[in-house]
Design an enzyme around this catalytic site. Structure first.
Site, mmCIF file in Angstrom:
data_model
loop_
_atom_site.group_PDB
_atom_site.id
_atom_site.type_symbol
_atom_site.label_atom_id
_atom_site.label_comp_id
_atom_site.label_asym_id
_atom_site.label_seq_id
_atom_site.Cartn_x
_atom_site.Cartn_y
_atom_site.Cartn_z
ATOM 1 N N GLY A 56 0.852 -1.181 0.000
ATOM 2 C CA GLY A 56 0.000 0.000 0.000
ATOM 3 C C GLY A 56 0.888 1.231 0.000
ATOM 4 O O GLY A 56 1.923 1.254 -0.656
ATOM 5 N N GLU A 57 0.502 2.221 0.770
ATOM 6 C CA GLU A 57 1.295 3.448 0.923
ATOM 7 C C GLU A 57 1.771 3.498 2.367
ATOM 8 O O GLU A 57 0.968 3.730 3.276
ATOM 9 C CB GLU A 57 0.442 4.669 0.571
ATOM 10 C CG GLU A 57 1.227 5.790 -0.105
ATOM 11 C CD GLU A 57 2.387 6.303 0.739
ATOM 12 O OE1 GLU A 57 2.187 6.586 1.934
ATOM 13 O OE2 GLU A 57 3.502 6.405 0.206
ATOM 14 N N CYS A 88 6.051 -5.206 0.476
ATOM 15 C CA CYS A 88 6.195 -3.834 -0.017
ATOM 16 C C CYS A 88 6.073 -2.832 1.129
ATOM 17 O O CYS A 88 6.973 -2.717 1.936
ATOM 18 C CB CYS A 88 5.200 -3.568 -1.149
ATOM 19 S SG CYS A 88 5.624 -2.128 -2.172
ATOM 20 N N ARG A 118 12.717 3.336 0.600
ATOM 21 C CA ARG A 118 11.393 3.488 -0.004
ATOM 22 C C ARG A 118 11.492 3.855 -1.489
ATOM 23 O O ARG A 118 12.400 4.583 -1.890
ATOM 24 C CB ARG A 118 10.569 4.575 0.707
ATOM 25 C CG ARG A 118 10.198 4.260 2.134
ATOM 26 C CD ARG A 118 9.480 5.426 2.812
ATOM 27 N NE ARG A 118 8.105 5.571 2.360
ATOM 28 C CZ ARG A 118 7.649 6.593 1.654
ATOM 29 N NH1 ARG A 118 8.471 7.575 1.295
ATOM 30 N NH2 ARG A 118 6.371 6.645 1.301
ATOM 31 N N ILE A 151 5.946 -2.891 -7.656
ATOM 32 C CA ILE A 151 5.195 -1.651 -7.890
ATOM 33 C C ILE A 151 5.678 -0.593 -6.903
ATOM 34 O O ILE A 151 5.443 -0.704 -5.701
ATOM 35 C CB ILE A 151 3.685 -1.876 -7.718
ATOM 36 C CG1 ILE A 151 3.184 -2.982 -8.657
ATOM 37 C CG2 ILE A 151 2.919 -0.577 -7.974
ATOM 38 C CD1 ILE A 151 1.735 -3.365 -8.428
ATOM 39 N N ARG A 152 6.381 0.409 -7.401
ATOM 40 C CA ARG A 152 6.974 1.433 -6.518
ATOM 41 C C ARG A 152 7.646 0.766 -5.323
ATOM 42 O O ARG A 152 7.479 1.176 -4.173
ATOM 43 C CB ARG A 152 5.900 2.424 -6.044
ATOM 44 C CG ARG A 152 5.295 3.277 -7.129
ATOM 45 C CD ARG A 152 4.281 4.255 -6.561
ATOM 46 N NE ARG A 152 4.905 5.193 -5.656
ATOM 47 C CZ ARG A 152 4.245 5.883 -4.723
ATOM 48 N NH1 ARG A 152 2.946 5.730 -4.579
ATOM 49 N NH2 ARG A 152 4.883 6.727 -3.951
ATOM 50 N N HIS A 196 5.002 -8.217 -4.668
ATOM 51 C CA HIS A 196 3.603 -8.507 -4.346
ATOM 52 C C HIS A 196 3.201 -9.909 -4.798
ATOM 53 O O HIS A 196 2.576 -10.072 -5.850
ATOM 54 C CB HIS A 196 2.688 -7.489 -5.030
ATOM 55 C CG HIS A 196 2.825 -6.093 -4.538
ATOM 56 N ND1 HIS A 196 2.067 -5.588 -3.497
ATOM 57 C CD2 HIS A 196 3.632 -5.083 -4.940
ATOM 58 C CE1 HIS A 196 2.397 -4.328 -3.283
ATOM 59 N NE2 HIS A 196 3.347 -4.001 -4.134
ATOM 60 N N GLU A 198 0.797 -11.560 -3.759
ATOM 61 C CA GLU A 198 -0.672 -11.622 -3.763
ATOM 62 C C GLU A 198 -1.290 -11.187 -5.084
ATOM 63 O O GLU A 198 -2.483 -11.429 -5.329
ATOM 64 C CB GLU A 198 -1.240 -10.763 -2.615
ATOM 65 C CG GLU A 198 -1.232 -9.273 -2.831
ATOM 66 C CD GLU A 198 0.120 -8.605 -2.603
ATOM 67 O OE1 GLU A 198 0.170 -7.360 -2.651
ATOM 68 O OE2 GLU A 198 1.121 -9.324 -2.364
#
Length: 217
Positions: A56-57, A88, A118, A151-152, A196, A198
């Protein structure tokens, strides 16, 4: 012969990819129940054999953890030696220290003896998929490659002596002679991945986490 006890796994459900984690865990034979929790009361409502902190963030998740009085219960859970997996953003939250934190810093659950960077692979448009080389003891069926979604994503810059590196990857933009970055580690009962699992149909990392929870690996 007594059948193995089925597991109850908690998934932090305040932000990010918790639904996808829950779906993957429900496909694991060792799991009897998945509990999505959003506050300390829900987390403590029943014994949890393991907890997943999803992607997530991370800075937003840190604020929400404090707002929902979850930060200290999660810290206590990790300190007690319970099994936890961060993916992540979850990996960032589990790290003892981070780089490129938001201005003013952010709260961490901590416990993982590592420094994590990060957004190390860049912005959303720099997201990519890579095939990872993972030890046999972690993933069954070694002949089947594990395709990891980044992803990021963060990377782990350094680890303590008690942290085992499980996987590395060379970022797509790196020069040919670049050293691969650490993207998966384990420290006792803490598992952390910068990618990820998932978001794929491959549940082998979820199965490995369940084996870790059960004390089989």
């Amino acid at each position: 012969m007594t059948a193995p006890r089925k597991l109850t796994i908690g998934v932090l459900a305040i932000q990010g990819g918790f639904i996808e984690h829950s779906h993957a865990l429900r496909q694991c034979d060792a799991v009897e129940r998945v509990v999505e929790f959003t506050n300390a009361k829900e987390m403590a409502a029943q014994p949890l054999d393991g907890i997943v902190l999803p992607g997530g963030e991370s800075s937003a998740m840190a604020v929400l953890l404090e707002s929902f009085d979850l930060l200290e219960p999660l810290r206590a859970y990790v300190r007690a030696g319970k099994a936890v997996w961060g993916t992540c953003a979850g990996m960032i939250l589990l790290s003892d220290s981070i780089k490129h934190a938001k201005l003013g810093g952010q709260s961490l659950v901590g416990g993982l003896h590592a420094t994590t960077v990060r957004n190390a692979f860049g912005r959303q448009k720099e997201s990519f998929i890579a095939t990872l080389d993972v030890p046999d003891v972690v993933l069954a069926d070694r002949e089947k490659p594990f395709r990891a979604v980044f992803i990021r994503a963060p990377i782990i810059e350094s680890v303590g002596d008690d942290v085992r590196v499980l996987a590395r990857v060379v970022r797509p933009s790196a020069p040919p002679d670049a050293e691969p970055d650490i993207v998966a580690v384990r420290q006792d009962r803490i598992l952390a991945t910068s990618f990820h699992p998932e978001l794929t149909r491959d549940i082998r990392f979820h199965e490995y986490f369940c084996r870790m929870v059960a004390g089989e690996v």
